[in-house]
Write a protein that holds these residues in place. Structure first.
Motif, PDB file in Angstrom:
ATOM      1  N   SER A  73     -11.158 -27.164  51.712  1.00 55.47           N
ATOM      2  CA  SER A  73     -11.936 -27.959  52.662  1.00 55.47           C
ATOM      3  C   SER A  73     -11.182 -28.045  53.971  1.00 55.47           C
ATOM      4  O   SER A  73      -9.972 -28.246  53.983  1.00 55.47           O
ATOM      5  CB  SER A  73     -12.169 -29.368  52.130  1.00 55.47           C
ATOM      6  OG  SER A  73     -13.013 -29.336  51.020  1.00 55.47           O
ATOM      7  N   LEU A 109     -16.357 -17.088  60.269  1.00 61.28           N
ATOM      8  CA  LEU A 109     -15.384 -16.966  59.186  1.00 61.28           C
ATOM      9  C   LEU A 109     -14.902 -15.519  59.065  1.00 61.28           C
ATOM     10  O   LEU A 109     -15.707 -14.596  59.145  1.00 61.28           O
ATOM     11  CB  LEU A 109     -15.999 -17.387  57.849  1.00 61.28           C
ATOM     12  CG  LEU A 109     -16.375 -18.853  57.686  1.00 61.28           C
ATOM     13  CD1 LEU A 109     -17.024 -19.074  56.330  1.00 61.28           C
ATOM     14  CD2 LEU A 109     -15.150 -19.735  57.832  1.00 61.28           C
ATOM     15  N   LEU A 131     -12.519 -15.279  53.805  1.00 69.89           N
ATOM     16  CA  LEU A 131     -13.077 -16.587  53.453  1.00 69.89           C
ATOM     17  C   LEU A 131     -14.587 -16.488  53.327  1.00 69.89           C
ATOM     18  O   LEU A 131     -15.233 -15.762  54.079  1.00 69.89           O
ATOM     19  CB  LEU A 131     -12.729 -17.635  54.512  1.00 69.89           C
ATOM     20  CG  LEU A 131     -11.255 -17.924  54.739  1.00 69.89           C
ATOM     21  CD1 LEU A 131     -11.083 -18.855  55.934  1.00 69.89           C
ATOM     22  CD2 LEU A 131     -10.623 -18.529  53.508  1.00 69.89           C
ATOM     23  N   LYS A 132     -15.142 -17.225  52.373  1.00 67.33           N
ATOM     24  CA  LYS A 132     -16.599 -17.239  52.191  1.00 67.33           C
ATOM     25  C   LYS A 132     -17.090 -18.673  52.067  1.00 67.33           C
ATOM     26  O   LYS A 132     -16.436 -19.531  51.495  1.00 67.33           O
ATOM     27  CB  LYS A 132     -17.009 -16.480  50.920  1.00 67.33           C
ATOM     28  CG  LYS A 132     -16.735 -15.009  50.966  1.00 67.33           C
ATOM     29  CD  LYS A 132     -17.614 -14.308  51.965  1.00 67.33           C
ATOM     30  CE  LYS A 132     -17.310 -12.827  51.969  1.00 67.33           C
ATOM     31  NZ  LYS A 132     -17.566 -12.186  53.216  1.00 67.33           N
ATOM     32  N   HIS A 133     -18.276 -18.916  52.588  1.00 71.12           N
ATOM     33  CA  HIS A 133     -18.968 -20.194  52.460  1.00 71.12           C
ATOM     34  C   HIS A 133     -20.041 -20.032  51.388  1.00 71.12           C
ATOM     35  O   HIS A 133     -20.475 -18.913  51.091  1.00 71.12           O
ATOM     36  CB  HIS A 133     -19.600 -20.584  53.804  1.00 71.12           C
ATOM     37  CG  HIS A 133     -20.179 -21.957  53.810  1.00 71.12           C
ATOM     38  ND1 HIS A 133     -21.489 -22.199  53.490  1.00 71.12           N
ATOM     39  CD2 HIS A 133     -19.621 -23.164  54.081  1.00 71.12           C
ATOM     40  CE1 HIS A 133     -21.723 -23.502  53.571  1.00 71.12           C
ATOM     41  NE2 HIS A 133     -20.600 -24.099  53.916  1.00 71.12           N
ATOM     42  N   ASP A 134     -20.476 -21.145  50.808  1.00 70.70           N
ATOM     43  CA  ASP A 134     -21.485 -21.099  49.734  1.00 70.70           C
ATOM     44  C   ASP A 134     -22.756 -20.350  50.117  1.00 70.70           C
ATOM     45  O   ASP A 134     -23.382 -19.726  49.273  1.00 70.70           O
ATOM     46  CB  ASP A 134     -21.873 -22.517  49.301  1.00 70.70           C
ATOM     47  CG  ASP A 134     -20.795 -23.168  48.460  1.00 70.70           C
ATOM     48  OD1 ASP A 134     -19.899 -22.450  47.972  1.00 70.70           O
ATOM     49  OD2 ASP A 134     -20.850 -24.394  48.287  1.00 70.70           O
ATOM     50  N   ALA A 144     -21.127 -15.168  57.235  1.00 71.44           N
ATOM     51  CA  ALA A 144     -19.858 -15.216  57.946  1.00 71.44           C
ATOM     52  C   ALA A 144     -19.970 -16.040  59.222  1.00 71.44           C
ATOM     53  O   ALA A 144     -18.973 -16.547  59.730  1.00 71.44           O
ATOM     54  CB  ALA A 144     -19.383 -13.808  58.280  1.00 71.44           C
ATOM     55  N   LEU A 174     -21.626 -19.364  60.744  1.00 68.05           N
ATOM     56  CA  LEU A 174     -22.267 -20.619  60.362  1.00 68.05           C
ATOM     57  C   LEU A 174     -22.644 -21.401  61.607  1.00 68.05           C
ATOM     58  O   LEU A 174     -21.996 -21.299  62.641  1.00 68.05           O
ATOM     59  CB  LEU A 174     -21.318 -21.459  59.500  1.00 68.05           C
ATOM     60  CG  LEU A 174     -20.707 -20.755  58.290  1.00 68.05           C
ATOM     61  CD1 LEU A 174     -19.671 -21.646  57.635  1.00 68.05           C
ATOM     62  CD2 LEU A 174     -21.789 -20.367  57.309  1.00 68.05           C
ATOM     63  N   LEU A 198     -15.895 -28.634  56.286  1.00 68.90           N
ATOM     64  CA  LEU A 198     -16.347 -27.276  55.989  1.00 68.90           C
ATOM     65  C   LEU A 198     -15.661 -26.821  54.705  1.00 68.90           C
ATOM     66  O   LEU A 198     -14.435 -26.754  54.641  1.00 68.90           O
ATOM     67  CB  LEU A 198     -15.991 -26.331  57.138  1.00 68.90           C
ATOM     68  CG  LEU A 198     -16.338 -24.860  56.966  1.00 68.90           C
ATOM     69  CD1 LEU A 198     -17.846 -24.667  56.820  1.00 68.90           C
ATOM     70  CD2 LEU A 198     -15.815 -24.055  58.138  1.00 68.90           C
ATOM     71  N   ASP A 199     -16.460 -26.563  53.669  1.00 66.89           N
ATOM     72  CA  ASP A 199     -15.931 -26.074  52.395  1.00 66.89           C
ATOM     73  C   ASP A 199     -16.084 -24.565  52.338  1.00 66.89           C
ATOM     74  O   ASP A 199     -17.159 -24.034  52.618  1.00 66.89           O
ATOM     75  CB  ASP A 199     -16.679 -26.704  51.217  1.00 66.89           C
ATOM     76  CG  ASP A 199     -16.445 -28.193  51.118  1.00 66.89           C
ATOM     77  OD1 ASP A 199     -15.319 -28.632  51.410  1.00 66.89           O
ATOM     78  OD2 ASP A 199     -17.384 -28.921  50.750  1.00 66.89           O
ATOM     79  N   MET A 200     -15.001 -23.897  51.976  1.00 68.61           N
ATOM     80  CA  MET A 200     -15.038 -22.444  51.869  1.00 68.61           C
ATOM     81  C   MET A 200     -14.100 -22.013  50.756  1.00 68.61           C
ATOM     82  O   MET A 200     -13.273 -22.788  50.295  1.00 68.61           O
ATOM     83  CB  MET A 200     -14.658 -21.802  53.192  1.00 68.61           C
ATOM     84  CG  MET A 200     -13.312 -22.207  53.720  1.00 68.61           C
ATOM     85  SD  MET A 200     -13.177 -21.840  55.454  1.00 68.61           S
ATOM     86  CE  MET A 200     -12.480 -23.370  56.022  1.00 68.61           C
ATOM     87  N   ILE A 257     -10.086 -18.219  62.205  1.00 72.92           N
ATOM     88  CA  ILE A 257     -11.418 -18.820  62.166  1.00 72.92           C
ATOM     89  C   ILE A 257     -11.733 -19.284  63.580  1.00 72.92           C
ATOM     90  O   ILE A 257     -10.934 -19.994  64.197  1.00 72.92           O
ATOM     91  CB  ILE A 257     -11.476 -20.034  61.225  1.00 72.92           C
ATOM     92  CG1 ILE A 257     -11.022 -19.656  59.819  1.00 72.92           C
ATOM     93  CG2 ILE A 257     -12.888 -20.623  61.189  1.00 72.92           C
ATOM     94  CD1 ILE A 257     -10.922 -20.841  58.876  1.00 72.92           C
TER      95      ILE A 257
END
Length: 168
Positions: free
Chosen positions: A2, A24, A28-31, A35, A37, A54-56, A66
């Motif tokens: 996070s 991103l 790193l990846k987000h839900d 890439a 957001l 931001l959760d990744m 980033i």
């Protein structure tokens, strides 16, 4: 992982239709799987602060950046680039020993576990299944024989980077 982000309107007027944009890197990846957001923050009064989490997930080791941008409807832009470093162990195992054994003759096999990653590997459990007809005699590194699965099992608490731990 996070990451806490704080967007603040440090101006003297209302910032209209503010949005946060994030680029991103590949490691790193987000839900949502994207890439790039974007999160609408709406209007922000002078000195107003909006915290965002931001959760990744890290998907590959390496170093990258980033990019964060806060943009409003007038095109005013505030950008910040944050370096990130993702660490990961990378284990490889090999086994060497005789390819031919005569009945009732001992054979010693050496299992080599290497950590070629970027951080120490911890709490490692692994096993070597013995072929039918082979009898377990002993092992090093606190290995133990599990008769139910005819295998030798070991556990290592830690294997540092660029190190190897041979087991007989």
């Amino acid at each position: 992982q996070s990451m806490s982000i704080v967007v603040k309107n440090s101006g003297t007027g209302v910032a209209r239709d503010v949005r946060l944009e994030v680029d991103l890197p590949e490691l790193l990846k987000h839900d949502i799987g994207e890439a790039q957001l974007s999160a609408p923050l709406g209007d922000m009064r002078p000195n107003e602060v909006r915290p965002i989490t931001l959760d990744m997930a890290a998907v590959a080791p390496g170093e990258a950046t980033i990019a964060f941008r806060a943009v409003n409807e007038d095109g005013a832009l505030s950008e910040q680039n944050i370096p990130v470093r993702v660490l990961a162990p990378r284990l490889a195992a090999s086994i060497t020993g005789p390819s031919l054994r005569y009945l009732d003759r001992p054979a010693t096999f050496v299992i080599q576990v290497n950590n070629n990653g970027t951080t120490a590997a911890t709490n490692i459990d692994f096993m070597a299944h013995l072929p039918p007809g082979m009898r377990y005699v002993s092992s090093t590194q606190k290995g133990y024989y599990d008769q139910a699965v005819h295998a030798v099992k070991w556990g290592l608490y830690e294997l540092p980077v660029q190190s190897a731990d041979p087991i007989e």
